[in-house]
Design a protein around this motif. Sequence first.
Motif, PDB file in Angstrom:
ATOM      1  N   UNK A  57      41.787  50.799  13.376  1.00 47.57           N
ATOM      2  CA  UNK A  57      43.020  50.547  14.115  1.00 47.57           C
ATOM      3  C   UNK A  57      42.945  49.209  14.841  1.00 47.57           C
ATOM      4  N   UNK A  58      44.099  48.563  14.937  1.00 44.50           N
ATOM      5  CA  UNK A  58      44.209  47.401  15.794  1.00 44.50           C
ATOM      6  C   UNK A  58      44.483  47.893  17.211  1.00 44.50           C
ATOM      7  N   UNK A  59      43.808  47.278  18.167  1.00 44.23           N
ATOM      8  CA  UNK A  59      43.900  47.727  19.558  1.00 44.23           C
ATOM      9  C   UNK A  59      44.064  46.521  20.478  1.00 44.23           C
ATOM     10  N   UNK A  60      44.529  46.804  21.685  1.00 43.17           N
ATOM     11  CA  UNK A  60      44.694  45.782  22.718  1.00 43.17           C
ATOM     12  C   UNK A  60      43.805  46.131  23.894  1.00 43.17           C
ATOM     13  N   UNK A  61      43.132  45.126  24.429  1.00 39.04           N
ATOM     14  CA  UNK A  61      42.229  45.326  25.551  1.00 39.04           C
ATOM     15  C   UNK A  61      43.012  45.425  26.851  1.00 39.04           C
ATOM     16  N   UNK A  62      42.681  46.421  27.649  1.00 44.82           N
ATOM     17  CA  UNK A  62      43.334  46.610  28.942  1.00 44.82           C
ATOM     18  C   UNK A  62      42.264  46.591  30.029  1.00 44.82           C
ATOM     19  N   UNK A  63      42.354  45.613  30.945  1.00 45.43           N
ATOM     20  CA  UNK A  63      41.399  45.481  32.043  1.00 45.43           C
ATOM     21  C   UNK A  63      42.063  45.956  33.326  1.00 45.43           C
ATOM     22  N   UNK A  64      41.496  47.000  33.917  1.00 44.05           N
ATOM     23  CA  UNK A  64      42.043  47.559  35.157  1.00 44.05           C
ATOM     24  C   UNK A  64      40.984  47.467  36.243  1.00 44.05           C
ATOM     25  N   UNK A  65      41.173  46.576  37.183  1.00 50.66           N
ATOM     26  CA  UNK A  65      40.181  46.385  38.218  1.00 50.66           C
ATOM     27  C   UNK A  65      38.954  45.681  37.660  1.00 50.66           C
ATOM     28  N   UNK A  66      37.847  45.809  38.375  1.00 50.85           N
ATOM     29  CA  UNK A  66      36.647  45.080  37.995  1.00 50.85           C
ATOM     30  C   UNK A  66      35.817  45.772  36.921  1.00 50.85           C
ATOM     31  N   UNK A  67      35.900  47.089  36.833  1.00 51.61           N
ATOM     32  CA  UNK A  67      34.979  47.807  35.965  1.00 51.61           C
ATOM     33  C   UNK A  67      35.651  48.597  34.855  1.00 51.61           C
TER      34      UNK A  67
END
Length: 255
Positions: A57-67
């Motif tokens: 699958x193609x996916x998108x990176x999601x960064x929430x906060x520092x960790x």
Amino acid sequence: MSAPRYDFTSHRLFVDSSLHQDARVDLDASQSNYLRNVLRLPDGAGLLTFNGRDGEWRARLSLSGRKIVSLIIQDLVRVQEPGCDLHYLFAPLKHARLDYMVQKAVEMGAGVLRPVFTRRAQAERVNLDRMRANAIEAAEQCGILTIPEIATSARLEALLSAWDASRLLIFCDENAPVRDPLEAMRDVASAEAGRPLAVLIGPEGGFDPQERAALLATPHVLRLSLGPRILRADTAAVAALALAQAALGDWRRRT
């Protein structure tokens, strides 16, 4: 011109979670650190992900906060294909050479990897978790959809006593008469057509006489020489798996 089968321009990541459109997959600390701090991917970066069950699958990176790092699953890129029914059985090696051998066996299409302890084996134990990590790394790098099974280790005697007679066992023996190995495999191809395969590589000290006799007494076995030179076990693994796939395996069956 047809589109390439694999996308090697995108980063690729194995996850052990169900994959479907719009799913959110939270990554563990190691994967999060790799994507965020080693690769330095930004929020919204695209990558490919697979789990060995649901395709790629193609996916998108999601960064929430520092960790917290997650993948938002978007579109199916490749449907799941069945793994190759090829068992790779081997006398364990030490450290880096075992890592190399596991990675190459995965690249060559092995569906099951099983350490087999023989009387002249170099190592007395094997780290199955490390084997799995190396198998995943090889699959990530080479566009492979299926993670091979890392089977529990066995003594050679126990393995042969419970051997599935429906599976053709190819064992590589430096004491076998030297002949063209492809020719030797093709000689048995018609009689053994359709049988699943297993390839056994012994220790660098070779099989002892009793082990060799037990192997030759096993139903549906092919004793194979890999040529006039003595190969190290990790080199023999690549050579034997390539020969098996070319003569009897999925290299020959696919168009």
